[in-house]
Design a protein around this motif. Structure first.
Motif, mmCIF file in Angstrom:
data_model
loop_
_atom_site.group_PDB
_atom_site.id
_atom_site.type_symbol
_atom_site.label_atom_id
_atom_site.label_comp_id
_atom_site.label_asym_id
_atom_site.label_seq_id
_atom_site.Cartn_x
_atom_site.Cartn_y
_atom_site.Cartn_z
ATOM 1 N N SER A 262 -55.542 -45.587 17.562
ATOM 2 C CA SER A 262 -54.310 -46.138 17.096
ATOM 3 C C SER A 262 -53.213 -46.427 17.865
ATOM 4 C CB SER A 262 -53.664 -45.081 16.079
ATOM 5 O OG SER A 262 -54.755 -44.343 15.195
ATOM 6 N N GLU A 263 -52.547 -47.485 17.702
ATOM 7 C CA GLU A 263 -51.733 -47.757 18.637
ATOM 8 C C GLU A 263 -50.417 -47.077 18.589
ATOM 9 O OE1 GLU A 263 -49.945 -50.142 21.554
ATOM 10 O OE2 GLU A 263 -51.969 -50.330 20.695
ATOM 11 N N ARG A 264 -50.263 -46.434 17.490
ATOM 12 C CA ARG A 264 -48.881 -45.774 17.509
ATOM 13 C C ARG A 264 -49.216 -44.461 16.180
ATOM 14 N NH1 ARG A 264 -43.529 -45.526 18.091
ATOM 15 N NH2 ARG A 264 -42.389 -44.421 16.687
ATOM 16 N N VAL A 265 -48.999 -43.276 16.861
ATOM 17 C CA VAL A 265 -49.321 -41.923 15.937
ATOM 18 C C VAL A 265 -47.962 -41.364 15.714
ATOM 19 C CG1 VAL A 265 -50.450 -40.100 15.719
ATOM 20 C CG2 VAL A 265 -51.712 -41.779 16.659
ATOM 21 N N SER A 266 -47.503 -40.887 14.666
ATOM 22 C CA SER A 266 -46.292 -40.285 14.480
ATOM 23 C C SER A 266 -46.667 -38.823 14.303
ATOM 24 C CB SER A 266 -45.619 -40.603 13.176
ATOM 25 O OG SER A 266 -46.488 -40.260 11.869
ATOM 26 N N GLN A 267 -45.323 -37.945 14.298
ATOM 27 C CA GLN A 267 -45.502 -36.614 14.374
ATOM 28 C C GLN A 267 -46.161 -36.115 13.187
ATOM 29 O OE1 GLN A 267 -44.465 -34.253 16.573
ATOM 30 N NE2 GLN A 267 -45.359 -32.538 15.041
ATOM 31 N N SER A 268 -45.901 -36.727 12.047
ATOM 32 C CA SER A 268 -46.688 -36.185 10.652
ATOM 33 C C SER A 268 -48.105 -36.659 10.873
ATOM 34 C CB SER A 268 -45.696 -37.070 9.564
ATOM 35 O OG SER A 268 -45.968 -38.438 9.808
ATOM 36 N N ASP A 269 -48.265 -37.957 11.273
ATOM 37 C CA ASP A 269 -49.993 -37.982 11.565
ATOM 38 C C ASP A 269 -50.659 -37.118 12.358
ATOM 39 O OD1 ASP A 269 -49.383 -40.567 9.962
ATOM 40 O OD2 ASP A 269 -49.142 -41.719 11.827
ATOM 41 N N PHE A 270 -49.922 -36.815 13.227
ATOM 42 C CA PHE A 270 -50.533 -35.670 14.247
ATOM 43 C C PHE A 270 -50.660 -34.257 13.435
ATOM 44 C CE2 PHE A 270 -50.029 -32.633 17.648
ATOM 45 C CZ PHE A 270 -51.247 -32.839 18.685
ATOM 46 N N ARG A 271 -49.486 -34.120 12.661
ATOM 47 C CA ARG A 271 -49.807 -32.585 11.977
ATOM 48 C C ARG A 271 -50.797 -32.751 10.792
ATOM 49 N NH1 ARG A 271 -44.791 -32.661 9.973
ATOM 50 N NH2 ARG A 271 -43.926 -31.573 11.588
ATOM 51 N N VAL A 305 -37.919 -40.909 21.966
ATOM 52 C CA VAL A 305 -38.124 -39.567 21.305
ATOM 53 C C VAL A 305 -37.077 -38.928 20.336
ATOM 54 C CG1 VAL A 305 -38.927 -37.017 21.288
ATOM 55 C CG2 VAL A 305 -40.078 -39.001 22.666
ATOM 56 N N ARG A 306 -35.596 -39.179 21.031
ATOM 57 C CA ARG A 306 -34.626 -38.699 20.436
ATOM 58 C C ARG A 306 -34.035 -39.382 19.088
ATOM 59 N NH1 ARG A 306 -30.570 -37.699 25.598
ATOM 60 N NH2 ARG A 306 -31.559 -35.864 26.446
ATOM 61 N N GLU A 307 -34.435 -40.682 18.963
ATOM 62 C CA GLU A 307 -33.971 -41.558 17.866
ATOM 63 C C GLU A 307 -35.047 -41.433 16.809
ATOM 64 O OE1 GLU A 307 -33.808 -46.248 16.808
ATOM 65 O OE2 GLU A 307 -34.140 -45.516 19.060
ATOM 66 N N GLU A 308 -36.401 -41.041 17.122
ATOM 67 C CA GLU A 308 -37.500 -40.953 16.238
ATOM 68 C C GLU A 308 -37.177 -39.329 15.518
ATOM 69 O OE1 GLU A 308 -42.191 -40.981 15.934
ATOM 70 O OE2 GLU A 308 -41.579 -41.370 17.701
ATOM 71 N N ASP A 309 -37.402 -38.454 16.485
ATOM 72 C CA ASP A 309 -37.294 -37.095 15.698
ATOM 73 C C ASP A 309 -36.491 -36.063 16.284
ATOM 74 O OD1 ASP A 309 -39.715 -37.736 14.066
ATOM 75 O OD2 ASP A 309 -40.892 -37.911 15.952
ATOM 76 N N PHE A 310 -36.397 -35.935 17.744
ATOM 77 C CA PHE A 310 -35.855 -34.675 18.376
ATOM 78 C C PHE A 310 -34.709 -35.153 19.236
ATOM 79 C CE2 PHE A 310 -40.359 -34.179 18.001
ATOM 80 C CZ PHE A 310 -40.522 -33.031 16.894
ATOM 81 N N PRO A 311 -33.346 -35.136 18.654
ATOM 82 C CA PRO A 311 -32.030 -35.711 19.250
ATOM 83 C C PRO A 311 -32.127 -34.801 20.555
ATOM 84 C CG PRO A 311 -31.537 -34.471 17.324
ATOM 85 C CD PRO A 311 -33.045 -34.687 17.073
ATOM 86 N N ASP A 312 -32.488 -33.870 20.817
ATOM 87 C CA ASP A 312 -32.140 -32.828 21.933
ATOM 88 C C ASP A 312 -33.325 -32.765 22.953
ATOM 89 O OD1 ASP A 312 -29.628 -32.149 20.764
ATOM 90 O OD2 ASP A 312 -30.535 -30.208 19.974
ATOM 91 N N VAL A 335 -46.011 -35.115 29.714
ATOM 92 C CA VAL A 335 -45.163 -34.363 28.926
ATOM 93 C C VAL A 335 -45.452 -34.008 27.385
ATOM 94 C CG1 VAL A 335 -43.189 -35.155 30.376
ATOM 95 C CG2 VAL A 335 -43.681 -36.471 28.091
ATOM 96 N N VAL A 336 -45.016 -33.016 26.909
ATOM 97 C CA VAL A 336 -45.512 -32.683 25.553
ATOM 98 C C VAL A 336 -44.607 -33.369 24.478
ATOM 99 C CG1 VAL A 336 -45.362 -30.721 23.984
ATOM 100 C CG2 VAL A 336 -46.025 -30.447 26.341
ATOM 101 N N ARG A 337 -45.356 -34.350 23.930
ATOM 102 C CA ARG A 337 -44.845 -35.156 22.966
ATOM 103 C C ARG A 337 -44.654 -34.662 21.576
ATOM 104 N NH1 ARG A 337 -41.947 -37.412 19.483
ATOM 105 N NH2 ARG A 337 -41.949 -39.592 19.280
ATOM 106 N N TYR A 338 -45.974 -34.442 21.123
ATOM 107 C CA TYR A 338 -46.287 -33.558 19.841
ATOM 108 C C TYR A 338 -46.800 -32.348 20.085
ATOM 109 C CZ TYR A 338 -45.678 -38.362 18.071
ATOM 110 O OH TYR A 338 -45.017 -39.696 17.811
ATOM 111 N N ILE A 339 -46.858 -31.406 19.319
ATOM 112 C CA ILE A 339 -47.326 -30.146 19.370
ATOM 113 C C ILE A 339 -47.299 -29.550 17.964
ATOM 114 C CG2 ILE A 339 -45.338 -28.717 20.049
ATOM 115 C CD1 ILE A 339 -46.859 -26.943 21.949
#
Length: 885
Positions: A262-271, A305-312, A335-339
């Motif tokens: 996949s070219e792009r995998v989102s946090q929800s896809d990962f979960r 990443v801040r714009e997509e899911d995690f502002p901090d 770096v840890v992007r999704y976990i």
């Protein structure tokens, strides 16, 4: 005697106690070598038998040795199993107390019910001892020991019955086998017990050793089956563990395919992709997607990443104190992007895992090989279980030509699995055996083991009879797995064949021992009876005052008793094998008639008077009793010889006494008769002086007859056992002087004078019957006067010797011949016994004197020198006014 005594006996008991303690401990250790793992059940415990045997042999004084030996044994076992804990110490004291009380109970019951003389020589004693000393008394320590194991927490309550039974069996077998062996070695009477060395101890030890050897062989066979079964189980566990670890790696590989495809995998896809995996895989602490971020792309990546899911969101690294610090400038970051799960691992977002040198090397190796790589053991910050954790890096590449797929430029990132090894292993072990084995997993990649799972317990591993080890190669690391069984495993899978064989065999050995003891006891009783009867017969024969001989059919002497040797003057070897005719010439079969020759000694069977020849060829008058008997299928004879010398002498003395009495009676009677006849003649009416002389002679002869009768009556009274003396303090000087004055006229008849020479200046007193003592002194004075030469003097003297006084009467006569000296105090004995002897008398004077002196508690003797005279003396105790003396 107590242990505080310092004498030789106390030191001897102290040595016995020390040796008993050592023997108890060593024998117990040997017995436990036959125990079923884990070592609580042994079919024979010889220390119990040693303890009971020691009390039976040496008594209760050696009891401390039993307590010390049992205490030493149990402490020894505890130290062997690790260290001496408080529970183990309490158990050791309790077991030692039980061992001591059991031995005391067995000893007391055995002696109480079977008697103090416990020789095990009859069936009652043997069966009684085997029942009382073994199964009955051994209940004591079985109860103490098993109860102590439960109370100290060493075994659970559910194991009490089994421990009690095996303890009781072991102690009972130890008593039934070890106690007889100890008694054989040390008990008394030694003749009985030592005789059982070859008849009981040797076969008992041989059979026991054979049985133990057979038990060891069966035990090894059973142990090999248990070991093989355990190793098979360990292989199964190991295979499942490898499969489980491989399954976890496959889970990361499938996640890598998600990003590769996949070219792009989102946090929800990962979960959504990992939702089922996280539930089914309890060993996964977390799975993260860690893209590779180059330095030039850092700010863009953070902004996205801040714009997509995690502002901090920011990229950070961990300081040595585990605090977060902004990541410094680097060429690239991982770096840890999704976990997931996110809730418990949110703090890990933005972590640069490549900052850690060890992890950086794992990342490089994973990128180089394109395969999963595992880090060394790590501590998981969020996990409170303190179990080993590790990271698995699985590289993900951009989809492109397979030939350039693993090129550095095509590396997209890493799927990172945070795994808890304890949860993985526990999940595998929970699905295997009822009793989990001990298991240790170590990382040996760097040459020195690093524990990953399991507690380090080298003592427990070293005591384990079986271990199995295998290597796991996973993620570029080498793990070493070691399996060994828990003690409960042997309880669950113990084999009873060897133990049952040993118990049954030991029971048979005990019965065999019982049979041997009964047989040896019966044999000893028969031998003892034979020995007793032989000893009695030998004692009768050797102490008999009569001569006893045994003669074979050819008339040769086989045995003669000491009385016969003394009578005949021979040595035993001189007569053994000699012909009987050499000492009994009248019985020589070769000198008799033809009929006598055919009959041999049979013709002489019965009693007869004959003569025996001494070694000096002196004929001794004897009475012979001859009888025959059969022994060892041959005819033998017994000859009993009674010496008639004394009887012949008595007969001679009787004849002499009759002659003496008749002479002593006839002479004065004849004189009196003649005198009376003369005085009746008318011629003496005119010769009064001659009549007076005849009356004087008659009076003297009457006195002579009176003395003869008095001597006979005195001796008869003194021979009576009920004669009592009228004792009172008597002045010795007055007694002697009075007696001398009374016998002066008698001395003048023989032209002899008396001389009194006291040996002390002061008078002494004796406790005596004055009349009897005067009679004794009178006999000595008259005897001295009769045998003194005319004109001679008889010396009377006294001498005080301590608390006694000696009175001596010495004459200057011819003395006493050597052959008559031993008969001097015999009744009717006189040196001159012919009718023509020079002096008169009955031969009772000295015999009467000896009786009187001895009844006064004194002694009498004489000293004589042929041709120079004789001294007769008597000694009497002095009189004392002290009633205690």
């Amino acid at each position: 005697m107590t242990l505080s005594d310092t004498g030789p006996a106390s030191q001897g008991y102290l040595r016995i106690m020390i040796l008993l303690a050592l023997g108890y401990a060593l024998a117990g250790r040997l017995g436990l070598m036959l125990a079923i793992p884990p070592g609580y059940a042994t079919a024979i415990f010889p220390s119990a038998g040693i303890a009971l045997g020691a009390l039976l042999v040496w008594g209760y004084k050696v009891s401390p040795g039993i307590f010390l030996g049992s205490l030493t044994l149990n402490i020894w076992i505890s130290l062997d199993q690790g260290s001496l804990s408080g529970q183990a110490a309490i158990f050791a004291v309790s077991a030692a107390s039980g061992a001591l009380l059991q031995a005391i109970a067995g000893c007391w019951l055995s002696r109480r019910l079977l008697g103090n003389s416990l020789t095990l020589s009859n069936e009652r004693q043997i069966f009684g001892f085997f029942l009382i000393g073994g199964p009955l008394a051994c209940m004591v320590n079985a109860s103490f020991g098993a109860g102590s194991l439960v109370l100290s927490g060493i075994i659970p309550e559910s194991a009490f019955a089994f421990s009690w039974f095996t303890w009781w069996i072991g102690d009972s077998m130890g008593v039934l086998i070890a106690t007889p062996l100890l008694l054989i070695a040390f008990a008394r009477p030694r003749a009985l017990w030592k005789g059982r060395t070859t008849s009981v101890a040797l076969p008992l030890c041989t059979v026991t050793l054979v049985l133990v050897g057979f038990f060891i062989w069966i035990s090894k066979w059973e142990q090999s089956l248990i070991e093989a079964d355990f190793k098979d189980s360990a292989r199964q566990i190991h295979g499942k563990l490898q499969d489980s670890l491989g399954d976890y790696i496959d889970t990361l590989a499938s996640t890598e395919r998600l990003f590769a495809s996949s070219e792009r995998v989102s946090q929800s896809d990962f979960r959504n992709f990992l939702q089922h995996t996280l539930v089914s895989k309890p060993g996964i602490h977390g799975i993260s997607w860690n893209p590779v971020v180059r330095a030039t792309d850092r700010e863009t990546f953070i902004a996205d990443v801040r714009e997509e899911d995690f502002p901090d969101y920011q990229i950070f690294e961990l300081a040595p104190d585990r605090s977060k610090t902004p990541a410094p400038a680097r060429d690239q970051y991982v770096v840890v992007r999704y976990i997931e799960p996110l809730e418990t691992n949110r703090g890990a977002l933005g972590l640069n895992v490549a900052a850690n040198p060890a992890r950086r090397e794992a990342l490089k190796e994973a990128a180089r090989t394109g395969k999963a790589r595992i880090t060394e053991r790590i501590t998981l910050v969020q996990d409170k279980s303190e179990q080993a954790g590790f990271l698995v890096f699985y590289p993900a590449y951009f989809e492109q030509d397979p030939e350039t797929q693993n090129a550095p430029d095509s590396l997209r990132g890493f799927v990172v699995g945070v795994l808890r090894l304890g949860d993985i292993v526990d999940a595998v072990l929970s699905k295997t055996l009822t009793t989990r084995p001990n298991f240790r997993l170590s990382d040996v990649t760097n040459g020195h083991p690093v524990g990953l799972y399991g507690k380090e317990d080298s003592d427990e591993r070293s005591r384990s009879p079986v271990q199995w080890q295998e290597t796991i190669h996973i993620g570029g690391r080498t793990w070493e797995a070691l399996y060994w069984p828990d003690p409960r495993y042997f309880q669950e899978y113990r084999g009873w064949q060897a133990w049952a064989v040993l118990v049954a065999g030991l029971l048979l050995v005990s019965l065999f021992c019982l049979l041997l003891l009964a047989m040896s006891g019966r044999t000893h009783q028969v031998q003892e009876l034979v020995t007793q009867r032989t000893s009695e017969l030998h004692g009768i024969v050797t102490t008999a005052t009569e001569t006893i001989l045994t003669v074979d059919a050819s008339g040769r002497v086989q045995f003669i008793n000491p009385a016969g040797l003394a009578l005949l003057g021979y040595r035993a070897e001189e007569l053994t094998g000699a012909p009987l005719s050499g000492i009994l010439p009248d019985l020589d079969p070769l000198t008799n008639s033809e009929a006598g020759n055919e009959q041999g000694l049979q013709q002489y069977i019965g009693r007869r008077e004959t003569v025996a020849l001494t070694k000096d060829q002196v004929a001794v008058p004897i009475e012979l009793g001859l009888s025959s008997f059969e022994a060892s299928e041959s005819l033998k004879y017994t000859a009993v010889i009674h010496d008639l010398t004394a009887r012949k002498q008595i007969e001679r003395m009787k004849d002499e006494f009759i002659a003496t009495v008749s002479h002593e009676l006839r002479t004065p009677l004849t004189s009196i008769k003649g005198g009376l006849s003369l005085m009746s003649s008318p011629a003496f009416d005119t010769q009064p002086e001659k009549r007076d002389e005849l009356l004087k002679i008659a009076t003297q002869n009457c006195a002579r007859l009176e003395g003869l009768v008095n001597d006979l009556l005195s001796f008869a009274k003194l021979e009576a056992t009920d004669l009592t003396l009228s004792e009172a303090p008597v002045s010795l000087f007055e007694l002697v002087q009075t007696t001398l004055n009374a016998n002066l006229e008698y001395a003048r008849q023989y032209d002899v004078s008396f001389v009194w020479k006291p040996g002390t200046e002061a008078d002494v007193s004796v406790k005596a019957d004055e009349a009897r003592l005067a009679q004794a002194l009178t006999n000595l004075l008259s005897n001295a006067a009769k045998y003194s030469p005319k004109g001679g003097r008889v010396l009377v003297s006294s001498e005080q010797q301590g608390d006694r006084v000696r009175v001596s009467v010495t004459d200057r006569g011819e003395g006493i011949s050597a052959d008559f000296q031993e008969h001097i105090f015999e009744k009717f004995s006189q040196a001159d016994s012919a009718n023509t002897r020079k002096v008169g008398g009955t031969g009772l004077g000295l015999a009467i004197t000896k009786k009187i002196i001895e009844k006064h508690g004194g002694s009498i003797g004489f000293e004589t020198h042929p041709g120079q005279g004789t001294t007769f003396y008597f000694e009497l105790p002095l009189w004392s006014s002290d009633p205690g003396r």
